[in-house]
Design an enzyme around this catalytic site. Structure first.
Site, short mmCIF file in Angstrom:
data_model
loop_
_atom_site.label_atom_id
_atom_site.label_comp_id
_atom_site.label_asym_id
_atom_site.label_seq_id
_atom_site.Cartn_x
_atom_site.Cartn_y
_atom_site.Cartn_z
N TYR A 109 -84.55 -1.66 9.77
CA TYR A 109 -84.71 -1.15 8.41
C TYR A 109 -85.72 -2.04 7.68
O TYR A 109 -85.68 -3.27 7.80
CB TYR A 109 -83.37 -1.19 7.66
CG TYR A 109 -83.54 -0.84 6.19
CD1 TYR A 109 -83.42 0.48 5.76
CD2 TYR A 109 -83.86 -1.82 5.25
CE1 TYR A 109 -83.60 0.81 4.43
CE2 TYR A 109 -84.05 -1.50 3.91
CZ TYR A 109 -83.92 -0.18 3.51
OH TYR A 109 -84.12 0.14 2.19
N GLU A 197 -89.49 2.89 1.74
CA GLU A 197 -88.50 2.59 2.76
C GLU A 197 -88.90 3.18 4.11
O GLU A 197 -89.38 4.31 4.17
CB GLU A 197 -87.20 3.26 2.31
CG GLU A 197 -85.94 2.68 2.84
CD GLU A 197 -84.74 3.39 2.22
OE1 GLU A 197 -83.97 2.73 1.53
OE2 GLU A 197 -84.57 4.60 2.43
#
Ligand code: ADP
Ligand code: MG
Length: 386
Positions: A109, A197
């Protein structure tokens, strides 16, 4: 403002961030040639909607033949996708991304946001990508690496390498990671982003680092500086009411309670909603009509609230700082007449000419309950909406 995954990946490409080969399609007839241009023999069909959790909702489908790709396209195109992040209606699927299936080794991530507490751009990275990062953050916060960027400085390659080392990346991947993170940071600064993101950022068996998903949210207050970004807006993914509201400079968000709220000022609106909740009611919406609101805007706001089928009563809470409460009272009366409002309504006015405003409402032919005290107003509307 939100954009789609395919749009985020186009921007990634402009900043040197590697993504898998993919082609966007609007129709089933484009599927076969999309598969051919992507090449390979495994594809992933990805629904383009403004919500995450698509995988969990059946919006990311692995296909091992062109037939399977076409089947997935038939099922997805024109339907609505419900994910853990949408309401029960879901969002319409009008476009699909056909992407090459990757040999995933690890799912990481990587994200950047403005941390309100430190007032700095903060990089979040984790070895636990691919799943619900909020869950990782709450259950195992030590698995999230946080790194703040000095607002007067910049992000250096050394900083990137430091984060990469914490993610256990090998030398070759560290270089690719630095390029990716520097790219994200540059997009963040140049495009006035509020959240960017990559989840998951994958490493492949071929020792490549790829952005498999992409999410970019832009700061609405800065959109006037980025016409190119504004052009990426897809209103099919937005609530009709919220679009209507934005056209009239009303800040509106639909909720699922029963009490419609009309308030000037976002903070006062939040306080009003809290108070309704405190006294056993539930707000049907968040609505900020703005500090310097006008009678016309008040009328528009009533129209909007009236379209919500779950509304059983309306609480108006206006603090007359810039606006005069007597003008607002006139606006309310005109709006009630124009919209043909039948719902119980409680109006709380405070500030400039509040007394005159309340008198006007009290004397009117419509049954408007008036209150100068907010707590009493909240209790009253909860009672009337039962
Ligand atoms: P969402 O976050 O909306 O669920 P993602 O694009 O992150 O959508 O996809 C969900 C999961 O599907 C990923 O974590 C990954 O495991 C898998 N996936 C997505 N795209 C591919 C791809 N091109 N190749 C292989 N697996 C993929
Ligand atoms: Mg994802």
């Amino acid at each position: 403002m939100h954009i789609h995954e395919y749009q985020a990946k186009e921007i990634f490409g402009q900043y040197g961030i590697q993504t898998p080969r993919s082609v966007l399609i609007n129709n089933l007839s484009e599927a076969e040639s999309a598969c051919e241009s992507v090449a390979g023999n495994v594809w992933v069909v990805k629904a383009q909607v403004h919500a995450g959790g698509r995988g969990k909702g059946g919006g990311v489908i692995l296909a091992r033949s062109i037939d399977e790709v076409e089947n997935a396209c038939t099922n997805l195109l024109g339907s609505n996708l419900v994910t853990p992040q949408t309401d029960s209606k879901g969002l319409p699927i009008n476009k699909l991304l056909i992407e090459g299936g990757q040999n995933i080794e690890r799912e990481l991530y990587l994200g950047l946001l403005v941390d309100r507490q430190t007032q700095k751009i903060t990089i979040l990275a984790s070895t636990e990508g691919g799943m619900d990062i909020e869950k990782v953050a709450s259950d195992t916060p030590d698995k999230i690496i946080k790194f703040s960027v000095d607002p007067l400085g910049t992000l250096s390659v050394k900083d990137c390498e430091y984060i990469a080392n914490n993610l256990d990346l090998n030398d070759e991947l560290i270089n690719q990671f630095s390029t990716t993170l520097l790219g994200l940071y540059q997009i963040f600064i140049e495009k006035d982003v509020s959240l960017i993101e990559i989840n998951p950022l994958i490493t492949t068996k071929e020792n490549k680092l790829l952005a498999l998903d992409g999410k970019i949210d832009f700061d609405d207050n800065a959109l006037y500086r980025h016409e190119d970004i504004f052009d990426l807006r897809d209103t099919s993914q937005e609530e009709e009411k919220e679009i209507l509201a934005s056209e009239h400079q009303l800040n509106y968000i639909s909720l699922d309670g029963t009490i419609g709220c009309m308030v000037n000022g976002a903070g006062l609106a939040m306080a009003t909603m809290d108070l309704i909740g405190h006294h056993g009611g539930s707000p049907a919406n968040f609505l900020d009509v703005g500090g310097g609101t006008t009678a016309e805007r008040v009328a528009k706001a009533f129209e909007l609230i009236q379209t919500e089928s779950n509304v059983k009563g309306i609480l108006v809470n206006i603090f007359g700082g810039i606006v005069r409460c007597d003008l607002i009272a006139e606006g309310i009366l005109q709006a009630i007449e124009k919209v043909g409002l039948k719902l119980p309504i409680v109006v709380r006015l405070e500030g400039t000419n509040a007394k005159e405003g309340l008198d006007l409402l009290g004397k009117s032919e419509f049954s408007v309950h008036t209150e100068a005290d907010l707590t009493k107003a909240a209790i009253k509307i909860v009672e009337l909406s039962k």
